[in-house]
Motif scaffolding. Structure first.
Motif, PDB file in Angstrom:
ATOM      1  N   ASP A 161      -7.759  10.720   2.197  1.00  0.00           N
ATOM      2  CA  ASP A 161      -6.761  11.883   2.603  1.00  0.00           C
ATOM      3  C   ASP A 161      -7.066  12.861   1.516  1.00  0.00           C
ATOM      4  OD1 ASP A 161      -5.525  10.920   0.108  1.00  0.00           O
ATOM      5  OD2 ASP A 161      -3.818   9.954   1.191  1.00  0.00           O
ATOM      6  N   GLU A 162      -6.260  13.978   1.787  1.00  0.00           N
ATOM      7  CA  GLU A 162      -6.475  15.194   0.846  1.00  0.00           C
ATOM      8  C   GLU A 162      -6.318  14.850  -0.597  1.00  0.00           C
ATOM      9  OE1 GLU A 162      -7.057  19.583   1.097  1.00  0.00           O
ATOM     10  OE2 GLU A 162      -7.208  17.992   2.592  1.00  0.00           O
ATOM     11  N   GLN A 163      -5.140  13.960  -0.863  1.00  0.00           N
ATOM     12  CA  GLN A 163      -4.858  13.691  -2.237  1.00  0.00           C
ATOM     13  C   GLN A 163      -5.884  12.881  -2.823  1.00  0.00           C
ATOM     14  OE1 GLN A 163      -1.150  11.664  -2.576  1.00  0.00           O
ATOM     15  NE2 GLN A 163      -1.169  11.833  -4.744  1.00  0.00           N
ATOM     16  N   THR A 164      -6.463  11.786  -1.984  1.00  0.00           N
ATOM     17  CA  THR A 164      -7.436  11.031  -2.773  1.00  0.00           C
ATOM     18  C   THR A 164      -9.096  11.825  -3.144  1.00  0.00           C
ATOM     19  OG1 THR A 164      -6.551   9.217  -1.597  1.00  0.00           O
ATOM     20  CG2 THR A 164      -8.776   8.887  -2.305  1.00  0.00           C
ATOM     21  N   LEU A 165      -9.077  12.756  -2.075  1.00  0.00           N
ATOM     22  CA  LEU A 165     -10.422  13.492  -2.196  1.00  0.00           C
ATOM     23  C   LEU A 165     -10.099  14.592  -3.464  1.00  0.00           C
ATOM     24  CD1 LEU A 165     -13.085  14.534  -1.252  1.00  0.00           C
ATOM     25  CD2 LEU A 165     -11.909  16.158   0.270  1.00  0.00           C
ATOM     26  N   THR A 166      -9.216  15.030  -3.394  1.00  0.00           N
ATOM     27  CA  THR A 166      -8.782  15.954  -4.790  1.00  0.00           C
ATOM     28  C   THR A 166      -8.892  15.224  -5.848  1.00  0.00           C
ATOM     29  OG1 THR A 166      -7.442  17.412  -3.237  1.00  0.00           O
ATOM     30  CG2 THR A 166      -7.121  17.370  -5.467  1.00  0.00           C
ATOM     31  N   ALA A 167      -8.321  14.112  -6.053  1.00  0.00           N
ATOM     32  CA  ALA A 167      -8.507  13.198  -7.294  1.00  0.00           C
ATOM     33  C   ALA A 167      -9.799  12.775  -7.726  1.00  0.00           C
ATOM     34  CB  ALA A 167      -7.655  12.044  -6.987  1.00  0.00           C
ATOM     35  N   SER A 168     -10.590  12.267  -6.398  1.00  0.00           N
ATOM     36  CA  SER A 168     -11.893  11.979  -6.773  1.00  0.00           C
ATOM     37  C   SER A 168     -13.066  13.056  -7.217  1.00  0.00           C
ATOM     38  CB  SER A 168     -12.615  11.469  -5.397  1.00  0.00           C
ATOM     39  OG  SER A 168     -13.910  11.135  -5.596  1.00  0.00           O
ATOM     40  N   LEU A 169     -12.586  14.244  -6.809  1.00  0.00           N
ATOM     41  CA  LEU A 169     -13.352  15.734  -7.072  1.00  0.00           C
ATOM     42  C   LEU A 169     -12.917  15.970  -8.635  1.00  0.00           C
ATOM     43  CD1 LEU A 169     -12.966  17.973  -3.989  1.00  0.00           C
ATOM     44  CD2 LEU A 169     -14.911  16.710  -4.904  1.00  0.00           C
ATOM     45  N   LYS A 170     -11.801  15.867  -8.900  1.00  0.00           N
ATOM     46  CA  LYS A 170     -11.171  16.043 -10.158  1.00  0.00           C
ATOM     47  C   LYS A 170     -11.952  15.245 -11.039  1.00  0.00           C
ATOM     48  CE  LYS A 170      -7.115  16.475 -13.150  1.00  0.00           C
ATOM     49  NZ  LYS A 170      -5.437  16.486 -13.018  1.00  0.00           N
ATOM     50  N   LYS A 171     -12.021  13.921 -10.946  1.00  0.00           N
ATOM     51  CA  LYS A 171     -12.856  12.938 -11.742  1.00  0.00           C
ATOM     52  C   LYS A 171     -14.265  13.276 -12.149  1.00  0.00           C
ATOM     53  CE  LYS A 171     -13.560   8.010 -12.203  1.00  0.00           C
ATOM     54  NZ  LYS A 171     -13.388   6.651 -11.532  1.00  0.00           N
ATOM     55  N   GLU A 172     -14.678  13.984 -10.902  1.00  0.00           N
ATOM     56  CA  GLU A 172     -16.116  14.425 -11.283  1.00  0.00           C
ATOM     57  C   GLU A 172     -16.407  15.731 -11.963  1.00  0.00           C
ATOM     58  OE1 GLU A 172     -18.980  12.672 -10.259  1.00  0.00           O
ATOM     59  OE2 GLU A 172     -17.908  11.029  -9.452  1.00  0.00           O
ATOM     60  N   GLY A 173     -15.366  16.271 -12.165  1.00  0.00           N
ATOM     61  CA  GLY A 173     -15.257  17.583 -12.822  1.00  0.00           C
ATOM     62  C   GLY A 173     -15.181  18.777 -12.207  1.00  0.00           C
ATOM     63  N   PHE A 174     -14.643  19.049 -10.975  1.00  0.00           N
ATOM     64  CA  PHE A 174     -14.355  20.077 -10.341  1.00  0.00           C
ATOM     65  C   PHE A 174     -13.396  20.114  -9.342  1.00  0.00           C
ATOM     66  CE2 PHE A 174     -18.020  17.808  -8.420  1.00  0.00           C
ATOM     67  CZ  PHE A 174     -17.625  17.932  -6.880  1.00  0.00           C
ATOM     68  N   THR A 175     -12.844  21.257  -8.824  1.00  0.00           N
ATOM     69  CA  THR A 175     -11.882  21.302  -7.904  1.00  0.00           C
ATOM     70  C   THR A 175     -12.246  21.423  -6.387  1.00  0.00           C
ATOM     71  OG1 THR A 175     -11.747  23.761  -7.776  1.00  0.00           O
ATOM     72  CG2 THR A 175     -10.589  22.864  -9.727  1.00  0.00           C
ATOM     73  N   LEU A 176     -11.180  21.182  -5.536  1.00  0.00           N
ATOM     74  CA  LEU A 176     -11.357  21.401  -3.932  1.00  0.00           C
ATOM     75  C   LEU A 176     -12.108  22.408  -3.727  1.00  0.00           C
ATOM     76  CD1 LEU A 176     -11.471  19.779  -1.432  1.00  0.00           C
ATOM     77  CD2 LEU A 176      -8.860  20.577  -1.153  1.00  0.00           C
ATOM     78  N   ASP A 177     -11.684  23.705  -4.324  1.00  0.00           N
ATOM     79  CA  ASP A 177     -12.083  25.000  -4.000  1.00  0.00           C
ATOM     80  C   ASP A 177     -13.572  25.247  -4.385  1.00  0.00           C
ATOM     81  OD1 ASP A 177      -9.757  25.881  -2.857  1.00  0.00           O
ATOM     82  OD2 ASP A 177      -9.032  26.694  -4.573  1.00  0.00           O
TER      83      ASP A 177
END
Length: 320
Positions: free
Chosen positions: A114-130
């Motif tokens: 979902d949106e929240q899981t994707l955002t958290a995964s991206l944050k872990k990789e070092g960048f934002t959804l934008d």
């Protein structure tokens, strides 16, 4: 050494990569491409992600040495990508917000996020959804500009295609093709009835061993008198037109996985296993396959030429 990929691969690297602050000694400008810059962080994010697991697991000092050796080649790839993005902007090529949203939704569906899981995964990789959306947009733009400026300009005459088909009959599927294994018993030089019977009995024994569940390839290695025996009897793909009639008659009654009973040809006695059959392509399919292969061959040449043109008309300053 770190393996370089095509511009799309590099873009994917930039989309999915993350890098620790320890991986970047100093975020400074290392190249100017017309009015835009490439920084240390751009370069090292790409190399950090592109590194194999083996390289990632070595000591930081050793990894830094490997990265240092690859700064130049990797920077050249990033410069090429930057030039292509700039060329796309000049031609008004863009990615609509709806397309990016659709790409995001496809990714979420594929990985059950979902949106929240994707955002958290991206944050872990070092960048934002934008930031991620921006990179997806660049990927779409790059694909479009390359198609418009290179791929869509590749055309062939019917004569060129016909010439390629004639030249490439061995690789194009212009006839039914069979991948088979065989166990072969060479015909005696002066065969008599007793010799023939002895050979048939030997082949019959091997055939019964196969039917009892013994491995065909292993029996081929042990008994076959053909050089292919060393490879488990594997003859690879053979086109129907290249086979003796005895083979095609037997194969016409077989499906993938079947084992033939022993049969004679002028060469000797054969037991064959049909591994796979590829049906002959239609004339239209053969022509389309030839066009695709020709396109890929010419694409590489024209793509490199286009990149050279972009570089010749650009201001590029490297500060490594």
């Amino acid at each position: 050494m770190i393996r370089l990929k095509t511009f799309i691969s590099v873009l994917i690297i930039l989309v999915f990569c993350g890098v620790s602050s320890a991986a970047i000694l100093l975020d400074k400008v290392i190249a100017v491409v017309n009015q835009e810059v490439i920084t240390w962080s751009d370069l090292y994010k790409a190399m950090e992600f592109e590194a194999s697991d083996k390289i990632k697991d070595i000591k930081e000092e050793e990894k830094r040495k490997i990265f240092k050796e690859n700064e130049g080649p990797f920077l050249e790839v990033l410069i090429d990508m930057k030039l292509q993005i700039q060329a796309a902007k000049q031609k008004g090529i863009d990615a609509a917000a709806e397309e990016i949203a659709e790409a995001i939704n496809d990714i979420k569906k594929k990985y059950s996020m979902d949106e929240q899981t994707l955002t958290a995964s991206l944050k872990k990789e070092g960048f934002t959804l934008d930031e991620y959306k921006k990179k997806l947009a660049e990927q779409i733009i790059l694909s479009r500009v390359v198609s418009q400026e290179v791929r869509n300009k590749i055309v062939f005459s019917d004569a060129e295609i016909a010439k390629y088909i004639e030249k490439s009959k061995d690789t194009l599927i212009t006839d039914d093709a069979y991948r088979i294994r065989q166990i072969f018993f060479r015909k005696p030089k002066s065969p008599g009835d007793s010799d023939r019977k002895t050979m048939e009995e030997k082949a019959g024994t091997v055939y019964q061993q196969i039917k009892a569940g013994e491995n065909f390839a292993s029996l081929a290695q042990k008994h076959s008198e053909d050089p292919s025996g060393k490879a488990g009897g594997d003859l690879g793909f053979i086109k129907k037109g290249q086979m003796a009639k005895e083979f095609t008659d037997v194969l016409s009654r077989m499906k993938a996985g079947d084992i033939s009973q022993p049969f004679w040809t002028d060469m000797g006695l054969h037991i064959i296993k049909l591994e796979e059959k590829i049906e002959k392509q239609s004339a239209a399919a053969i022509k389309e396959s030839a066009k695709n292969k020709l396109t890929e061959q010419r694409f590489s040449e024209k793509y490199k030429h286009w990149l050279r043109e972009l570089r010749e008309t650009a201001y590029i300053e490297i500060r490594l």
